[in-house]
Enzyme design. Structure first.
Site, mmCIF file in Angstrom:
data_model
loop_
_atom_site.group_PDB
_atom_site.id
_atom_site.type_symbol
_atom_site.label_atom_id
_atom_site.label_comp_id
_atom_site.label_asym_id
_atom_site.label_seq_id
_atom_site.Cartn_x
_atom_site.Cartn_y
_atom_site.Cartn_z
ATOM 1 N N ILE A 1 0.808 -1.218 0.000
ATOM 2 C CA ILE A 1 0.000 0.000 0.000
ATOM 3 C C ILE A 1 0.843 1.272 0.000
ATOM 4 C CG2 ILE A 1 -2.010 -1.066 1.087
ATOM 5 C CD1 ILE A 1 -1.070 0.027 3.769
ATOM 6 N N GLY A 2 2.146 1.153 0.090
ATOM 7 C CA GLY A 2 2.988 2.346 0.070
ATOM 8 C C GLY A 2 4.454 1.995 0.165
ATOM 9 N N GLY B 1 8.423 4.095 0.943
ATOM 10 C CA GLY B 1 9.176 5.306 1.228
ATOM 11 C C GLY B 1 10.651 5.002 1.340
ATOM 12 N N GLY B 2 11.411 5.994 1.807
ATOM 13 C CA GLY B 2 12.845 5.818 1.944
ATOM 14 C C GLY B 2 13.210 4.765 2.970
ATOM 15 N N PHE B 3 12.373 4.618 3.984
ATOM 16 C CA PHE B 3 12.686 3.674 5.059
ATOM 17 C C PHE B 3 12.309 2.251 4.696
ATOM 18 C CE2 PHE B 3 11.351 1.317 8.828
ATOM 19 C CZ PHE B 3 12.523 1.342 9.564
ATOM 20 N N GLY B 4 11.158 2.059 4.064
ATOM 21 C CA GLY B 4 10.718 0.711 3.777
ATOM 22 C C GLY B 4 9.413 0.673 3.021
ATOM 23 N N VAL C 1 5.310 -0.583 2.899
ATOM 24 C CA VAL C 1 4.171 -0.782 3.792
ATOM 25 C C VAL C 1 3.181 -1.734 3.129
ATOM 26 C CG1 VAL C 1 2.346 0.325 5.131
ATOM 27 C CG2 VAL C 1 4.489 1.546 4.689
ATOM 28 N N LYS D 1 4.985 -2.137 8.232
ATOM 29 C CA LYS D 1 6.084 -1.473 7.538
ATOM 30 C C LYS D 1 7.319 -2.357 7.650
ATOM 31 C CE LYS D 1 7.009 2.967 8.057
ATOM 32 N NZ LYS D 1 7.572 4.224 8.608
ATOM 33 N N ASP E 1 9.142 15.328 9.493
ATOM 34 C CA ASP E 1 8.831 14.939 8.114
ATOM 35 C C ASP E 1 7.337 15.096 7.841
ATOM 36 O OD1 ASP E 1 9.576 14.189 5.584
ATOM 37 O OD2 ASP E 1 9.453 12.033 5.985
#
Length: 462
Positions: free
Chosen positions: A185-186, A188-191, A193, A207, A302
């Site tokens: 579902i998503g 980002g830079g971290f991981g 989801v 996540k 953020d």
């Protein structure tokens, strides 16, 4: 069994008594005067006796003495052997049922302390060991009685919350269908989801950290901070897993996507002005809680549209605390010095210059986000003409020119009171002031937006 043992004892007593008597007689013959006299008589007789006869007699006596000397210890040993089973009851077989139960109980008792898997700790502790040191000491009612597990086992914080879940890694793999792309579902830079559904029907969000972030402070920071907050406008932590090369954060699932998706028109409907205003108020309340009312002051670092989630009722929740930091401690400290973290377009310019982070850095990001909510434009639009690429500059220029209606997102397709628009844009520019001293706090921002919402409702009724 009893009569047999008694008979053995009697035989042993007789043998031992015989040996003792024989030894006493032999001792008397050797040590007494009569013995010496007998010895002298034997010497005289020896002189008159032929050598052959003397030798035969000596050998007979020698063999007799030797036989008795050898027999006495044997009799003693035999007596002891016969008496031993009677004097010492037979030990219980270690393989008997009772002894097996005792050994099993002992093994379980010892493993209770040796294996952290068996230690009753927080419902948040997910067994699998981790090579990283413990960041959260396990709760124990009496630490002196329950030794702490090895530091290589990461322990979760104790959080007793409604809706909390207790999952291990294999259960999460099953719930996400082995992290299937269809459940994604998503990202980002971290991981990445994923959504997942538990056997009871509850939906959760998972996540999963990227490989390069295995040992990053972002994972530790997000778990620690989420464990300390509880507010309807903030995404709630449900648990986490720290196992070997896997780091997972489990949160509540917010089903209606991100604010950015709604502004892009990829959801079922376009947000109207009232809905956008209420979303802005929810975000302000969430940030005000972090800055003023949480256990420790928290700076998100953020704040952006893709980190704002909407539920089925279009209520907003601030998410993704990977960059969040605990704010300055109470006292004379006004900021914390740290590396610049955030997203281009939302970053506080003063923070970028000085590396001094304060809650007003979130206020700046919120000001940019508020303009984004009203205009529908991202902070930076590289495909637009040069004068329109930086949205806040474009908006500020048009605001000063008095052309406020031009700033409104054309997808809203509704007429909004110009005076209310001016007030909201003015508040957004105050939040995004170049210097932190000129920015309001989030509590004040929320209060002003609420007053504008009431004014908007009155204008709709009139």
């Amino acid at each position: 069994m009893g009569s047999h043992c008694t008979l053995k004892i009697l035989i042993c007593i007789i043998c031992v008594s015989f040996c003792i008597q024989w030894l006493q007689v032999f001792a008397v013959d050797v040590s007494s005067g009569a013995g010496r006299k007998l010895l002298r008589d034997e010497i005289k007789e020896e002189e008159a006796t032929p050598p052959a006869a003397h030798l035969q007699k000596d050998q007979n006596g020698y063999h007799y003495s030797k036989l008795m000397a050898m027999a006495a210890p044997g009799v003693l040993i035999l007596g002891c052997v016969l008496m031993w089973p009677c004097c010492n009851p037979k030990k219980k077989d270690i393989h008997s049922a009772d002894s097996h139960r005792d050994l099993t109980a002992m093994d379980l008792s010892s493993s209770f302390e040796a294996n952290p898997e068996n230690v009753t700790a927080s419902p948040w502790r997910h067994a699998p060991p981790s090579p990283s040191p413990s960041r959260f000491p396990p709760s124990s009612p009496n630490p002196s009685r329950h030794p702490l597990p090895s530091p290589r086992y990461a322990m979760s914080p104790r959080l007793d919350r409604f809706g909390s879940v207790h999952l291990n890694f294999s259960q999460i793999v099953k719930a996400t269908h082995s992290f299937s792309s269809s459940f994604k579902i998503g990202e980002g830079g971290f991981g990445t989801v994923y959504k997942a559904q538990l056997p009871g029907g509850q939906w959760i969000a998972v996540k999963r950290a990227k490989k390069e972030h295995f040992d990053s402070a972002e994972f530790n920071s997000e778990v620690e901070i989420l464990s300390k907050i509880e507010h309807r406008c903030l995404v709630r932590l449900l648990g986490y897993v720290d196992k070997g090369n896997e780091r997972l954060i489990v949160t509540e699932y917010v089903s209606n996507g991100t604010l950015r998706e709604h502004l892009d028109g990829v959801r079922d409907r376009i947000l109207d002005f009232k809905q956008r205003l209420e979303v802005a108020i929810d975000i302000a309340h969430g940030l005000a809680y972090l800055h003023l009312y949480s256990e420790k002051q928290i700076i998100h670092r953020d704040v952006k549209s893709s980190n704002i989630l909407l539920n089925e009722n279009l209520k907003a929740k601030v998410a993704d605390f990977g960059f969040a930091r605990v704010g300055p401690a109470e006292g004379e400290q006004t900021h914390i010095s740290t590396k610049v973290k955030g997203t281009v377009g939302y970053l506080d310019p003063e923070y970028m210059k000085t590396y001094q982070l304060t809650p007003k850095s979130d206020v700046y990001s919120y000001g940019v986000l508020l303009i984004e909510i009203l205009t529908g434009r991202r902070p930076v639009e590289p495909k637009r003409p040069i004068e329109e690429r930086v949205t806040i500059r474009w908006a500020f220029f048009n605001y000063n020119e008095g052309d406020v209606l031009r700033l409104v997102d054309p997808l809203m397709n509704e007429r909004v009171d110009v005076e209310i628009l001016k007030k909201i844009f003015c508040l957004a520019f105050q939040c995004a002031a170049p210097g932190k001293a000129d920015r309001p706090d989030m509590k004040s921002v929320g209060e002003q937006l609420w007053a504008m919402r009431m004014e908007y409702q009155r204008s709709r009724r009139g």
